[in-house]
Design a protein around this motif. Structure first.
Motif, PDB file in Angstrom:
ATOM      1  N   LEU A  23     -19.208 -47.712  29.122  1.00  0.00           N
ATOM      2  CA  LEU A  23     -17.906 -47.325  28.585  1.00  0.00           C
ATOM      3  C   LEU A  23     -17.946 -47.477  27.071  1.00  0.00           C
ATOM      4  O   LEU A  23     -18.214 -48.557  26.559  1.00  0.00           O
ATOM      5  CB  LEU A  23     -16.808 -48.218  29.168  1.00  0.00           C
ATOM      6  CG  LEU A  23     -15.379 -47.936  28.696  1.00  0.00           C
ATOM      7  CD1 LEU A  23     -14.902 -46.573  29.199  1.00  0.00           C
ATOM      8  CD2 LEU A  23     -14.435 -49.044  29.172  1.00  0.00           C
TER       9      LEU A  23
ATOM     10  N   ARG B 240     -15.443 -45.854  24.974  1.00  0.00           N
ATOM     11  CA  ARG B 240     -14.079 -45.819  24.463  1.00  0.00           C
ATOM     12  C   ARG B 240     -13.124 -45.993  25.636  1.00  0.00           C
ATOM     13  O   ARG B 240     -13.231 -45.287  26.630  1.00  0.00           O
ATOM     14  CB  ARG B 240     -13.737 -44.529  23.719  1.00  0.00           C
ATOM     15  CG  ARG B 240     -12.403 -44.658  22.937  1.00  0.00           C
ATOM     16  CD  ARG B 240     -11.914 -43.311  22.432  1.00  0.00           C
ATOM     17  NE  ARG B 240     -12.861 -42.621  21.604  1.00  0.00           N
ATOM     18  CZ  ARG B 240     -12.842 -42.584  20.263  1.00  0.00           C
ATOM     19  NH1 ARG B 240     -11.915 -43.242  19.597  1.00  0.00           N
ATOM     20  NH2 ARG B 240     -13.760 -41.885  19.600  1.00  0.00           N
ATOM     21  N   GLN B 241     -12.220 -46.934  25.527  1.00  0.00           N
ATOM     22  CA  GLN B 241     -11.289 -47.170  26.615  1.00  0.00           C
ATOM     23  C   GLN B 241     -10.246 -46.054  26.696  1.00  0.00           C
ATOM     24  O   GLN B 241      -9.921 -45.422  25.687  1.00  0.00           O
ATOM     25  CB  GLN B 241     -10.584 -48.516  26.421  1.00  0.00           C
ATOM     26  CG  GLN B 241     -11.502 -49.712  26.513  1.00  0.00           C
ATOM     27  CD  GLN B 241     -10.766 -51.030  26.361  1.00  0.00           C
ATOM     28  OE1 GLN B 241      -9.544 -51.055  26.185  1.00  0.00           O
ATOM     29  NE2 GLN B 241     -11.495 -52.128  26.434  1.00  0.00           N
ATOM     30  N   ARG B 242      -9.744 -45.835  27.888  1.00  0.00           N
ATOM     31  CA  ARG B 242      -8.664 -44.876  28.078  1.00  0.00           C
ATOM     32  C   ARG B 242      -7.421 -45.376  27.354  1.00  0.00           C
ATOM     33  O   ARG B 242      -7.114 -46.565  27.365  1.00  0.00           O
ATOM     34  CB  ARG B 242      -8.366 -44.735  29.575  1.00  0.00           C
ATOM     35  CG  ARG B 242      -7.340 -43.682  29.931  1.00  0.00           C
ATOM     36  CD  ARG B 242      -7.171 -43.587  31.439  1.00  0.00           C
ATOM     37  NE  ARG B 242      -8.462 -43.370  32.092  1.00  0.00           N
ATOM     38  CZ  ARG B 242      -9.070 -42.189  32.184  1.00  0.00           C
ATOM     39  NH1 ARG B 242      -8.492 -41.114  31.660  1.00  0.00           N
ATOM     40  NH2 ARG B 242     -10.239 -42.075  32.792  1.00  0.00           N
ATOM     41  N   GLU B 243      -6.709 -44.466  26.693  1.00  0.00           N
ATOM     42  CA  GLU B 243      -5.484 -44.857  26.001  1.00  0.00           C
ATOM     43  C   GLU B 243      -4.374 -45.204  26.993  1.00  0.00           C
ATOM     44  O   GLU B 243      -4.386 -44.764  28.148  1.00  0.00           O
ATOM     45  CB  GLU B 243      -5.014 -43.736  25.074  1.00  0.00           C
ATOM     46  CG  GLU B 243      -5.848 -43.583  23.821  1.00  0.00           C
ATOM     47  CD  GLU B 243      -5.302 -42.522  22.903  1.00  0.00           C
ATOM     48  OE1 GLU B 243      -5.606 -42.565  21.708  1.00  0.00           O
ATOM     49  OE2 GLU B 243      -4.555 -41.625  23.381  1.00  0.00           O
TER      50      GLU B 243
ATOM     51  N   ASN C 121     -17.918 -40.759  17.978  1.00  0.00           N
ATOM     52  CA  ASN C 121     -17.882 -42.074  18.622  1.00  0.00           C
ATOM     53  C   ASN C 121     -18.969 -42.963  18.028  1.00  0.00           C
ATOM     54  O   ASN C 121     -20.131 -42.562  17.924  1.00  0.00           O
ATOM     55  CB  ASN C 121     -18.078 -41.940  20.130  1.00  0.00           C
ATOM     56  CG  ASN C 121     -17.862 -43.257  20.856  1.00  0.00           C
ATOM     57  OD1 ASN C 121     -18.664 -44.181  20.752  1.00  0.00           O
ATOM     58  ND2 ASN C 121     -16.771 -43.349  21.604  1.00  0.00           N
TER      59      ASN C 121
ATOM     60  N   TYR D 132     -13.517 -34.411  22.435  1.00  0.00           N
ATOM     61  CA  TYR D 132     -12.693 -35.591  22.133  1.00  0.00           C
ATOM     62  C   TYR D 132     -12.283 -35.611  20.657  1.00  0.00           C
ATOM     63  O   TYR D 132     -11.166 -36.014  20.322  1.00  0.00           O
ATOM     64  CB  TYR D 132     -13.447 -36.880  22.476  1.00  0.00           C
ATOM     65  CG  TYR D 132     -12.520 -38.080  22.539  1.00  0.00           C
ATOM     66  CD1 TYR D 132     -12.051 -38.542  23.764  1.00  0.00           C
ATOM     67  CD2 TYR D 132     -12.077 -38.721  21.385  1.00  0.00           C
ATOM     68  CE1 TYR D 132     -11.170 -39.617  23.834  1.00  0.00           C
ATOM     69  CE2 TYR D 132     -11.206 -39.784  21.442  1.00  0.00           C
ATOM     70  CZ  TYR D 132     -10.746 -40.232  22.658  1.00  0.00           C
ATOM     71  OH  TYR D 132      -9.869 -41.287  22.718  1.00  0.00           O
TER      72      TYR D 132
ATOM     73  N   LEU E 246     -12.100 -37.680  32.254  1.00  0.00           N
ATOM     74  CA  LEU E 246     -13.147 -38.545  31.715  1.00  0.00           C
ATOM     75  C   LEU E 246     -14.177 -37.728  30.955  1.00  0.00           C
ATOM     76  O   LEU E 246     -14.674 -36.716  31.467  1.00  0.00           O
ATOM     77  CB  LEU E 246     -13.832 -39.293  32.866  1.00  0.00           C
ATOM     78  CG  LEU E 246     -15.002 -40.210  32.507  1.00  0.00           C
ATOM     79  CD1 LEU E 246     -14.505 -41.420  31.716  1.00  0.00           C
ATOM     80  CD2 LEU E 246     -15.743 -40.661  33.766  1.00  0.00           C
TER      81      LEU E 246
ATOM     82  N   ALA F 125     -10.892 -41.808  28.640  1.00  0.00           N
ATOM     83  CA  ALA F 125     -11.999 -42.695  28.300  1.00  0.00           C
ATOM     84  C   ALA F 125     -13.237 -41.861  27.989  1.00  0.00           C
ATOM     85  O   ALA F 125     -13.335 -40.690  28.376  1.00  0.00           O
ATOM     86  CB  ALA F 125     -12.282 -43.646  29.459  1.00  0.00           C
ATOM     87  N   GLU F 126     -14.196 -42.487  27.283  1.00  0.00           N
ATOM     88  CA  GLU F 126     -15.499 -41.885  27.034  1.00  0.00           C
ATOM     89  C   GLU F 126     -16.576 -42.800  27.597  1.00  0.00           C
ATOM     90  O   GLU F 126     -16.533 -44.023  27.409  1.00  0.00           O
ATOM     91  CB  GLU F 126     -15.741 -41.685  25.536  1.00  0.00           C
ATOM     92  CG  GLU F 126     -14.858 -40.635  24.881  1.00  0.00           C
ATOM     93  CD  GLU F 126     -15.142 -40.514  23.394  1.00  0.00           C
ATOM     94  OE1 GLU F 126     -15.673 -39.477  22.972  1.00  0.00           O
ATOM     95  OE2 GLU F 126     -14.854 -41.472  22.655  1.00  0.00           O
TER      96      GLU F 126
ATOM     97  N   TYR G 139     -14.418 -44.911  36.532  1.00  0.00           N
ATOM     98  CA  TYR G 139     -13.677 -44.838  35.268  1.00  0.00           C
ATOM     99  C   TYR G 139     -12.402 -43.999  35.361  1.00  0.00           C
ATOM    100  O   TYR G 139     -11.645 -43.935  34.393  1.00  0.00           O
ATOM    101  CB  TYR G 139     -14.576 -44.274  34.168  1.00  0.00           C
ATOM    102  CG  TYR G 139     -15.796 -45.116  33.892  1.00  0.00           C
ATOM    103  CD1 TYR G 139     -15.697 -46.315  33.201  1.00  0.00           C
ATOM    104  CD2 TYR G 139     -17.052 -44.721  34.332  1.00  0.00           C
ATOM    105  CE1 TYR G 139     -16.822 -47.090  32.932  1.00  0.00           C
ATOM    106  CE2 TYR G 139     -18.184 -45.491  34.075  1.00  0.00           C
ATOM    107  CZ  TYR G 139     -18.057 -46.670  33.379  1.00  0.00           C
ATOM    108  OH  TYR G 139     -19.177 -47.442  33.127  1.00  0.00           O
TER     109      TYR G 139
END
Length: 409
Positions: free
Chosen positions: A386, A388-391, A57, A362, A22, A375-376, A18
């Motif tokens: 996964l 939450r996607q990385r911005e 989340n 976060y 992270l 990402a989370e 990921y």
């Protein structure tokens, strides 16, 4: 958990899969804490309402809902996320402060349990909903908790109705037909002494005599978690040993059973969270050695905002001799995760793990310096997901990528 894995999954594997920085959440720890609290309070009627501002989340919330937890919200968006997560409206309490009355109306009209914390808001509520039901948040004039910025029950705090205003409250109620179904107190975070909660219950007991329609008393949250090896951790069993008989006594005096509500946030999710970061550079300046990582206060603000301590482990070099470092971020201002901390020898490229990052990590992150949030990932039943996607840069530009002057051309 060992120093290198969660539920059998290597930190190195997660970092490679990921990328870093992270956030990782071990959901088994959340469930363990929830079940421990649930069991401790089982001798009395009770409800646990997770304070979702700690970590909101939607996938974490869904698990908590599945396990039978309720939800404590402080904004309309938290309510919306909670409902989308599957929580029923009657399992959510809304405790706002300094909000417009329209927010209170929107929550109430969704059948959310409303917790009012000011005289003016109560007056408006009584005018708009003369047959309505709500809870009241009182300020008990109790100073408790850790950092002064998270102490919310002292008499100079903005939170709650001063208990000296009880006659004003009763007068408002008597002029309408509203019913007060609950009384609430929250004194802050980082409370390790069970006697503080007994003080709260004593205050709530005295206040309860003015309200004949109560169904619950709410002691808020703030249960202390350990951030250091020698740090205190609230003893939940000892807490229950004191609270349970007290609630039974209060219910007997009141004339019928009252539910105990509590709203743990950090207690449920702090230990579950880890922030993985990669060392960009090791820099010697005078008498100090700085380990600069690919993260910053934009990802984890607590060390800079509260001077909070987070254990830091060198995952890449765990058996090395310890040396003294300032672990710093890449933000263009004071950005220090740890000062003069003894950590296993750090080299450029090493993977560091910042512990106890589940609560207010976060959820307090930002895009300061126009940097993207990480990402989370959650680890659930031995598998990584996964959540939450990385911005990306597109995310940063999404709400501004247009020409405001186009209509004038």
């Amino acid at each position: 958990m060992t120093s290198k894995e969660i539920q059998g999954i290597s930190f190195f594997h997660l970092a490679k899969k990921y990328k870093t920085p992270l956030y990782i959440y071990d959901t088994s720890i959340i469930k363990q804490r929830f079940e421990q609290l649930q069991k401790a309070l089982s001798p009395i009627p009770h409800k646990i309402k997770y304070a979702c501002k700690a970590l909101s989340n939607i996938h974490i919330l869904r698990l908590l809902n599945n396990w039978g937890c309720g939800l404590d919200c402080v904004s309309l968006n938290e309510i919306a996320i909670g409902l989308k997560s599957g929580f029923s409206s009657d399992n959510i309490i809304f405790t706002p402060n300094s909000v417009s009355f329209s927010e209170i109306q929107q929550a109430y009209e969704q059948n959310i349990t409303l917790n009012i914390d000011s005289i003016t808001a109560l007056e408006k509520f009584a005018n708009y909903y003369p047959e309505g039901k709500c809870s009241l948040r009182f300020n008990p004039d109790i100073t408790a908790g850790g950092n002064s910025s998270i102490q919310t029950g002292h008499k100079f705090s903005k939170f709650g109705i001063a208990k000296e205003q009880i006659n004003n409250v009763v007068e408002i109620i008597q002029k309408s037909n509203i019913k007060i179904t609950g009384l609430h107190i929250h004194t802050g975070s980082g409370i390790s002494n069970p006697e503080v909660f007994i003080q709260m219950l004593d205050t709530l007991c005295q206040l309860s005599k003015k309200f004949p329609h109560l169904s619950f008393l709410d002691i808020g949250g703030g249960f202390k978690v350990a951030y250091k090896k020698d740090d205190k951790f609230i003893d939940i069993e000892l807490l229950a040993d004191k609270i349970v008989p007290e609630m039974k006594k209060i219910s007997h005096e009141y004339g019928r059973p009252l539910e105990l509500w509590c709203e743990p946030g950090k207690y449920l999710v702090s230990e579950c969270g880890y922030l993985l970061a990669t060392v960009n550079q090791v820099k010697h300046n005078g008498e100090r050695t700085f380990a600069g990582i690919n993260s910053g206060k934009n990802h984890l603000l607590r060390p800079m905002l509260y001077n909070a301590h987070h254990e830091i482990i060198n995952i890449s070099n765990p058996d090395a001799e310890k040396k003294t470092y300032d672990v710093v971020g890449y933000i263009c201002e004071e950005d220090t995760f740890a000062r003069q901390r003894n950590i296993e020898k750090i080299r450029e490229g090493d993977l560091l793990c910042i512990c106890n990052a589940g609560a207010y990590g976060y959820s307090m992150s930002s895009n300061y310096n126009s940097r993207c949030r990480p990402a989370e990932v959650m680890v659930y039943q031995g598998k990584d997901f996964l959540i939450r996607q990385r911005e990306s840069l597109d995310d940063l530009l999404r709400n501004q990528d247009f020409d405001p002057f186009a209509s004038e051309l």
